[in-house]
Design an enzyme around this catalytic site. Structure first.
Site, PDB file in Angstrom:
ATOM      1  N   ILE A 182      41.999  50.140  45.273  1.00 30.15           N
ATOM      2  CA  ILE A 182      42.169  49.003  46.200  1.00 30.15           C
ATOM      3  C   ILE A 182      41.409  47.778  45.511  1.00 30.15           C
ATOM      4  O   ILE A 182      40.256  47.879  45.416  1.00 30.15           O
ATOM      5  CB  ILE A 182      41.582  49.476  47.628  1.00 30.15           C
ATOM      6  CG1 ILE A 182      42.502  50.653  47.914  1.00 30.15           C
ATOM      7  CG2 ILE A 182      41.859  48.085  48.205  1.00 30.15           C
ATOM      8  CD1 ILE A 182      43.946  50.366  48.318  1.00 30.15           C
ATOM      9  N   HIS A 183      42.115  46.791  45.340  1.00 31.96           N
ATOM     10  CA  HIS A 183      41.091  45.547  44.927  1.00 31.96           C
ATOM     11  C   HIS A 183      41.879  44.074  45.259  1.00 31.96           C
ATOM     12  O   HIS A 183      41.193  43.193  45.154  1.00 31.96           O
ATOM     13  CB  HIS A 183      40.745  45.503  43.365  1.00 31.96           C
ATOM     14  CG  HIS A 183      41.972  44.957  42.424  1.00 31.96           C
ATOM     15  ND1 HIS A 183      43.108  45.914  42.382  1.00 31.96           N
ATOM     16  CD2 HIS A 183      42.149  43.901  42.175  1.00 31.96           C
ATOM     17  CE1 HIS A 183      43.952  45.383  41.540  1.00 31.96           C
ATOM     18  NE2 HIS A 183      43.607  43.973  41.395  1.00 31.96           N
ATOM     19  N   ARG A 184      42.877  44.148  45.741  1.00 31.98           N
ATOM     20  CA  ARG A 184      43.725  42.951  45.857  1.00 31.98           C
ATOM     21  C   ARG A 184      43.090  42.069  47.161  1.00 31.98           C
ATOM     22  O   ARG A 184      42.966  42.579  48.087  1.00 31.98           O
ATOM     23  CB  ARG A 184      45.180  43.587  46.337  1.00 31.98           C
ATOM     24  CG  ARG A 184      46.212  42.487  46.343  1.00 31.98           C
ATOM     25  CD  ARG A 184      46.814  41.908  44.963  1.00 31.98           C
ATOM     26  NE  ARG A 184      46.974  42.742  44.227  1.00 31.98           N
ATOM     27  CZ  ARG A 184      47.102  42.588  42.622  1.00 31.98           C
ATOM     28  NH1 ARG A 184      46.743  41.478  42.370  1.00 31.98           N
ATOM     29  NH2 ARG A 184      47.236  43.261  41.824  1.00 31.98           N
TER      30      ARG A 184
END
Ligand code: UD1
Ligand code: UDP
Length: 352
Positions: free
Chosen positions: A202-204
């Site tokens: 998860i990085h958005r």
């Protein structure tokens, strides 16, 4: 013929690896690393593992708000383009480094080559969407990974020098899969069994920068019984620390530092399922036939959604949990080319 490649973020190093290898058989390539990503495990490790030629310039721009980061890149790339006078400037994908390279080159009348052109989420709140649209409209050569990307460009009246050559990330996977099998010890290092863990990334910004969305995502993870391995992006790590969120309550969660590409391919290939908001990871899940759940409202990689190989769920807790339970890999369709995208790019450039 001199090509100046501008890159700066993790997925761009991976895309550059197969392209540089082929490009350098015919052309002189110089690499400008903007320094957008700079931790050793977000940058150097990829150059070393994938034998990407050492950058000729590293601009050391680092992190910052969009204006500061992109502005500093513009200034520094301009100096280099004026000095080096390349015949082409090549950019990948949709990051701030992509836009900065394309903007400088087009103002100086250096033709821009855009690899991974034509992708659209149709959500202009994403910085990547703005970067893609701008870059595509400034580019002379547009190399698309899919037919959908070509159609997206057509509907924006971009039809000249548009080529569907397949996905360079597929080239990278095919080239490195065996190496990963032979060289990665990550399953042993983290005591992981094939098909018995979920892989998470998860990085958005649309997720990490919204505490409510992050809480939902984490709450969904708490409800999943499986072992979960999460190589955490520095952006996400910093945001969770800012929010004061503690992950130790989530059962069976292994938070690990970002890993190199060979370890990542190994984690992907052996996962039971993948939960992600990454563009590249969605595709790699598909290439490796691993069912995927995407924690976003839109995806640019719509081909992966066919027959629910990848389920797009947004950030509703119950939707995430039930999609992860339900998702299975359907029949694989070869919609990302034949793994020779890099060769095709160089052939087309040679014809001029
Ligand atoms: C960028 C791209 C995104 C891409 C992602 C790939 C833009 C607008 N976004 O997002 O499209 O999917 O890269 O990973 O270009 N940080 C570190 N060390 C690093 C790099 C980043 O600590 O080596 C931290 C910093 O706190 C920084 C934050 O991560 O502020 C975000 O980095 P940035 O490069 O601005 O955006 P990404 O989220 O990485
Ligand atoms: N990746 C990696 N190590 C990690 C996480 C991702 O090597 O710890 C690779 C992944 O295999 C894919 C690329 O990085 O090739 C995706 O990059 P990222 O998710 O950062 O960006 P996006 O593709 O969403 O722009």
């Amino acid at each position: 013929m001199k090509v100046l490649t501008v890159l700066g973020a993790r997925p761009q190093f991976i895309k550059a690896a197969p392209v540089s290898r082929v490009l350098r058989e015919k052309y002189t390539e110089m690499i400008v690393h903007t320094g957008q990503h700079y931790d050793a495990n977000m940058s150097d490790i990829f150059f070393e593992e994938l034998n990407i030629p050492k950058p000729d310039y590293n601009l050391g721009v680092g992190s910052g708000n969009h204006g500061k980061q992109t502005g500093e890149m513009l200034q520094k790339i301009e100096e280099i383009v004026l000095m080096e006078e390349p015949d082409y400037l090549l950019v990948y994908g949709d990051t701030n480094s992509t836009l900065a390279g394309a903007l400088v080159a087009s103002k100086l009348h250096v033709p821009v080559i855009h690899i991974e052109a034509g992708l659209r989420s149709f959500n202009k709140k994403m910085p990547e969407e703005i970067n893609r649209i701008m870059t595509d409209h400034l580019s002379e050569y547009l190399f698309c990974p899919t037919e959908t990307a070509v159609e997206n460009l057509t509907s924006e009246n971009i039809t000249r020098n548009v080529f569907n050559i397949g996905d360079v990330m597929y080239d990278a996977v095919l080239y490195n899969q065996k190496l990963a099998e032979n060289h990665s010890n990550i399953l042993k290092d983290y005591d992981l069994e094939k098909n018995e863990y979920l892989l998470i990334t998860i990085h958005r910004a649309e997720n990490t920068d919204n505490p409510e969305k992050m809480k939902n995502i984490l709450s969904a993870f708490s409800k999943m019984k499986e072992v979960k391995v999460w190589p955490i992006h520095p952006r996400t790590k910093h945001k969770l620390a800012d929010y004061g969120i503690d992950l130790s309550d989530i059962p069976n969660l292994k938070i690990i530092d970002p890993v190199g590409y060979l370890d990542m391919l190994t984690l992907e290939a052996n996962a039971k399922k993948i939960v992600t908001d990454s563009g590249g990871v969605q595709k790699e899940a598909y290439f490796m036939k691993i069912p995927c759940v995407t924690v976003r409202e839109q995806t640019e990689w719509v081909e992966t959604l066919v027959n629910e190989a990848n389920i797009l769920v947004g950030t509703d807790v119950e939707k995430i949990v039930s999609a992860v339970e339900k998702v299975v890999m359907p029949e694989y369709m070869n919609v990302f080319g034949d793994g020779n995208a890099s060769e095709k790019i160089v052939e087309i450039l040679k014809k001029g």
